[in-house]
Scaffold this motif. Structure first.
Motif, mmCIF file in Angstrom:
data_model
loop_
_atom_site.group_PDB
_atom_site.id
_atom_site.type_symbol
_atom_site.label_atom_id
_atom_site.label_comp_id
_atom_site.label_asym_id
_atom_site.label_seq_id
_atom_site.Cartn_x
_atom_site.Cartn_y
_atom_site.Cartn_z
ATOM 1 N N LEU A 161 -67.541 -9.058 -59.026
ATOM 2 C CA LEU A 161 -67.560 -9.037 -57.814
ATOM 3 C C LEU A 161 -68.701 -9.941 -57.188
ATOM 4 O O LEU A 161 -68.291 -10.732 -56.269
ATOM 5 N N VAL A 162 -69.747 -10.179 -57.950
ATOM 6 C CA VAL A 162 -70.899 -10.853 -57.472
ATOM 7 C C VAL A 162 -70.371 -12.323 -57.591
ATOM 8 O O VAL A 162 -71.086 -13.163 -56.806
ATOM 9 N N ASN A 163 -69.581 -12.505 -58.589
ATOM 10 C CA ASN A 163 -69.045 -14.102 -58.643
ATOM 11 C C ASN A 163 -68.146 -14.361 -57.425
ATOM 12 O O ASN A 163 -68.210 -15.481 -57.015
ATOM 13 N N LEU A 164 -67.535 -13.492 -57.147
ATOM 14 C CA LEU A 164 -66.439 -13.685 -56.182
ATOM 15 C C LEU A 164 -67.134 -13.818 -54.684
ATOM 16 O O LEU A 164 -66.940 -14.502 -53.917
ATOM 17 N N ILE A 165 -67.959 -12.525 -54.377
ATOM 18 C CA ILE A 165 -68.654 -12.570 -53.206
ATOM 19 C C ILE A 165 -69.714 -13.443 -53.022
ATOM 20 O O ILE A 165 -69.877 -13.798 -51.820
ATOM 21 N N ARG A 166 -70.289 -13.874 -53.948
ATOM 22 C CA ARG A 166 -71.540 -14.506 -53.653
ATOM 23 C C ARG A 166 -72.448 -14.111 -52.550
ATOM 24 O O ARG A 166 -72.865 -14.843 -51.831
ATOM 25 N N PRO A 167 -73.110 -12.986 -52.769
ATOM 26 C CA PRO A 167 -73.887 -12.465 -51.803
ATOM 27 C C PRO A 167 -75.256 -13.314 -51.748
ATOM 28 O O PRO A 167 -75.789 -13.226 -50.721
ATOM 29 N N GLY A 168 -75.766 -13.913 -52.541
ATOM 30 C CA GLY A 168 -76.949 -14.373 -52.732
ATOM 31 C C GLY A 168 -76.966 -15.824 -51.904
ATOM 32 O O GLY A 168 -78.188 -16.287 -51.549
ATOM 33 N N LEU A 169 -75.720 -16.470 -51.591
ATOM 34 C CA LEU A 169 -75.881 -17.892 -51.150
ATOM 35 C C LEU A 169 -76.439 -17.950 -49.941
ATOM 36 O O LEU A 169 -77.130 -18.870 -49.599
ATOM 37 N N HIS A 170 -76.045 -16.924 -48.960
ATOM 38 C CA HIS A 170 -76.475 -17.079 -47.578
ATOM 39 C C HIS A 170 -77.575 -16.020 -47.203
ATOM 40 O O HIS A 170 -77.823 -15.411 -46.180
ATOM 41 N N ALA A 171 -78.357 -15.393 -48.430
ATOM 42 C CA ALA A 171 -79.361 -14.335 -48.403
ATOM 43 C C ALA A 171 -80.413 -14.670 -47.462
ATOM 44 O O ALA A 171 -80.894 -15.690 -47.577
ATOM 45 N N ASP A 172 -80.624 -13.892 -46.576
ATOM 46 C CA ASP A 172 -81.850 -13.941 -45.619
ATOM 47 C C ASP A 172 -82.737 -13.140 -46.096
ATOM 48 O O ASP A 172 -82.755 -11.995 -46.275
ATOM 49 N N LEU A 173 -83.579 -13.740 -47.204
ATOM 50 C CA LEU A 173 -84.707 -13.076 -48.053
ATOM 51 C C LEU A 173 -85.629 -12.497 -47.323
ATOM 52 O O LEU A 173 -86.665 -12.919 -46.777
ATOM 53 N N PRO A 174 -85.776 -11.103 -47.190
ATOM 54 C CA PRO A 174 -86.905 -10.416 -46.659
ATOM 55 C C PRO A 174 -87.949 -10.319 -47.993
ATOM 56 O O PRO A 174 -87.626 -10.055 -49.073
ATOM 57 N N ALA A 209 -77.544 -7.493 -59.295
ATOM 58 C CA ALA A 209 -79.117 -7.941 -58.916
ATOM 59 C C ALA A 209 -79.580 -9.305 -59.479
ATOM 60 O O ALA A 209 -79.887 -10.154 -58.802
ATOM 61 N N ALA A 210 -79.083 -9.393 -60.758
ATOM 62 C CA ALA A 210 -79.616 -10.488 -61.407
ATOM 63 C C ALA A 210 -78.967 -11.852 -60.964
ATOM 64 O O ALA A 210 -79.518 -12.710 -60.568
ATOM 65 N N LEU A 211 -77.693 -11.558 -60.733
ATOM 66 C CA LEU A 211 -76.668 -12.734 -60.407
ATOM 67 C C LEU A 211 -77.132 -13.234 -58.852
ATOM 68 O O LEU A 211 -77.309 -14.318 -58.332
ATOM 69 N N PHE A 212 -77.539 -12.083 -58.107
ATOM 70 C CA PHE A 212 -77.780 -12.193 -56.665
ATOM 71 C C PHE A 212 -79.065 -13.019 -56.621
ATOM 72 O O PHE A 212 -79.276 -13.772 -55.750
ATOM 73 N N ILE A 213 -79.876 -12.676 -57.345
ATOM 74 C CA ILE A 213 -81.443 -13.484 -57.480
ATOM 75 C C ILE A 213 -81.139 -14.877 -57.889
ATOM 76 O O ILE A 213 -81.773 -15.755 -57.154
ATOM 77 N N ALA A 214 -80.343 -14.971 -58.931
ATOM 78 C CA ALA A 214 -80.032 -16.618 -59.264
ATOM 79 C C ALA A 214 -79.348 -17.196 -58.326
ATOM 80 O O ALA A 214 -79.807 -18.479 -57.812
ATOM 81 N N GLN A 215 -78.471 -16.454 -57.404
ATOM 82 C CA GLN A 215 -77.616 -17.272 -56.463
ATOM 83 C C GLN A 215 -78.771 -17.460 -55.207
ATOM 84 O O GLN A 215 -78.625 -18.456 -54.784
ATOM 85 N N ALA A 216 -79.446 -16.724 -54.845
ATOM 86 C CA ALA A 216 -80.482 -16.820 -53.854
ATOM 87 C C ALA A 216 -81.612 -18.178 -54.172
ATOM 88 O O ALA A 216 -81.984 -18.675 -53.274
ATOM 89 N N TYR A 217 -81.944 -18.261 -55.196
ATOM 90 C CA TYR A 217 -82.700 -19.211 -55.815
ATOM 91 C C TYR A 217 -82.133 -20.524 -56.310
ATOM 92 O O TYR A 217 -82.531 -21.344 -56.662
ATOM 93 N N GLY A 218 -80.745 -20.599 -55.864
ATOM 94 C CA GLY A 218 -80.013 -21.642 -55.850
ATOM 95 C C GLY A 218 -79.839 -22.222 -57.422
ATOM 96 O O GLY A 218 -79.664 -23.273 -57.828
ATOM 97 N N MET A 219 -79.826 -21.149 -58.588
ATOM 98 C CA MET A 219 -79.620 -21.498 -59.767
ATOM 99 C C MET A 219 -78.176 -20.946 -60.252
ATOM 100 O O MET A 219 -77.680 -19.988 -60.090
ATOM 101 N N GLU A 220 -77.360 -21.755 -60.838
ATOM 102 C CA GLU A 220 -76.221 -21.354 -61.443
ATOM 103 C C GLU A 220 -76.149 -21.107 -62.597
ATOM 104 O O GLU A 220 -76.726 -21.425 -63.736
ATOM 105 N N LEU A 221 -75.682 -19.876 -63.169
ATOM 106 C CA LEU A 221 -75.440 -19.082 -64.512
ATOM 107 C C LEU A 221 -74.093 -19.328 -65.093
ATOM 108 O O LEU A 221 -73.144 -18.913 -64.229
ATOM 109 N N GLY A 222 -74.095 -20.013 -66.222
ATOM 110 C CA GLY A 222 -72.836 -20.252 -66.891
ATOM 111 C C GLY A 222 -72.388 -19.175 -67.522
ATOM 112 O O GLY A 222 -73.118 -17.987 -67.656
#
Ligand code: ASP
Length: 405
Positions: free
Chosen positions: A91-104, A304-317
């Protein structure tokens, strides 16, 4: 007219949400009722775990049988945890919620003060150096370890320790009676806890992280409503919805307390009294499951880990995501069965794939809501495991209504 327990619980949940939103001050004043409920549950955890485990183990007829139950339990825990993580990763790879996260970043998370235990420490901590101290600290895992060994030793000496066996069997009956009484007031406790939580919840933070929240909740729903019910239907030949209804009060308690350990008395009582799972299975599978089998937590850690990676612009293979599967499994085993434990052990996952620990600060604000959801799934996973292993062991359960044709 007597209202069924699961209806009472649903009314309590809905009423709590309404009160918390409409009259936050009243909900705040009712907080002590929720606290009382949690204290009642915590009060009985240790004697209940000891009595149900020890009396459960001595009722297992031979070593081979104990080994079979142990092996099936282990396989079930591992398989369902990994399945949950894979759903989360998908799901986190499909939805990619971290890409446009408005980080509080309202609440700073100090990773230094929340250092999780190392894997070696997790293992060492299972063996208590002082059983009384472990009991006093409500440290469930060492108490389980002691009870397991104690039960096995009792089985080895049998007749020579007959009074001790009888003592634990009788203690178990008394603890079940007590739990039944606490169960009767569960709707009031759930109502007060939910009302207070809703009155405290800031909607603004929820809105900021809505994609992330929805990704976690969708994953949990898929695991709870598709994966586990399929296992029940196919392997255990059980009707999942009937079983869900029977376990409803324990799931609501898990949701409102966010603690698998606090929920343990209720889930054991329902499995035994309403579902008809034997005490040898509940006594073994449930205490162990509450502390080490956390499907919801594992799924949450991976997302959560992938969300954080996406929010920091880091790709995890792929290789790094496989590392997440392994570390999220370990982190869920290591998490204590208490509120927010999963957030702390997430440091293990983040460190393994070199993600910034400050990332936890981003999701800190919405952790309580997700904790409630993942704890309910943790308890549901344990309960499904208990009934599935009981069926594999040839048990017929309390009511034919639970079984499918
Ligand atoms: N609160 C969860 C439980 O008790 C653990 C976690 O924080 O994920 O099951």
């Amino acid at each position: 007219m007597k209202i069924k327990m699961h209806t009472q619980i649903l009314i309590a949940l809905a009423g709590g949400i309404a009160l918390g939103r409409l009259f936050p001050q009243t909900a705040e004043n009712l907080k002590f009722i929720g606290d009382l409920f949690i204290r009642l549950l915590k009060m009985i955890i240790i004697p209940l775990v000891m009595a149900s485990m020890i009396s459960g183990i001595v009722s297992i007829p031979d070593w081979g049988h104990l080994g079979r139950i142990g092996l099936r339990t282990f396989l079930y825990y591992l398989a369902t945890t990994v399945m949950a993580i894979l759903v989360g990763l998908l799901l986190v790879n499909l939805i990619r919620p971290g890409l446009h996260a408005d980080l509080p970043r309202q609440e700073a998370f100090d990773a230094e003060t929340h250092t999780p235990p190392t894997p070696a420490q997790i293992i060492t901590d299972i063996v208590p150096d002082n059983i009384i101290a472990a009991m006093a600290r409500l440290d469930v895992l060492p108490v389980i370890f002691f009870s397991l060994l104690f039960g096995i030793a009792l089985s080895a000496v049998r007749e020579k320790a007959a009074p001790v066996i009888e003592f634990f069997q009788a203690l178990d009956i008394v603890m079940m009676k007590l739990t039944g009484w606490i169960m009767a007031v569960a709707p009031i406790g759930v109502f007060a806890l939910i009302a207070h939580l809703v009155s405290q919840m800031g909607l603004r933070v929820l809105a900021d992280l809505i994609q992330y929240i929805l990704t976690v909740i969708s994953g949990l729903l898929i695991h709870a409503c598709v994966t586990l019910p399929l296992l029940l239907w196919v392997v255990a030949k059980i009707r999942p919805f009937r079983f869900f209804q029977a376990m409803c009060s324990a799931l609501a308690a898990a949701f409102s307390t966010a603690s698998s350990a606090a929920t343990l008395p209720l889930s054991i009582e329902l499995l035994r009294e309403k579902v008809g799972v034997s005490k040898r299975i509940t006594g073994f599978v449930m205490p162990l499951g509450a502390t080490v089998n956390m499907d919801g937590t594992a799924l949450y850690e991976a997302v959560a880990a992938l969300f954080i990676a996406q929010a920091y612009g880091m790709e995890l293979g792929l290789a790094q995501q496989m590392l997440i599967v392994i570390t999220a499994t370990l982190a869920s085993i290591g998490a204590a069965a208490i509120p927010s434990a999963g957030l702390i052990t997430m440091v293990i996952v983040l460190k393994a794939v070199n993600l910034p620990l400050e990332g936890i600060a981003m999701i800190w604000a919405v952790d309580r809501l997700l904790d409630m959801c993942r704890t309910a799934v943790n308890v549901w996973g344990d309960s499904c495991g208990a009934v599935l292993i009981a069926r594999l062991d040839g048990e017929t359960l309390a009511s034919p209504d639970l079984l499918r044709a």
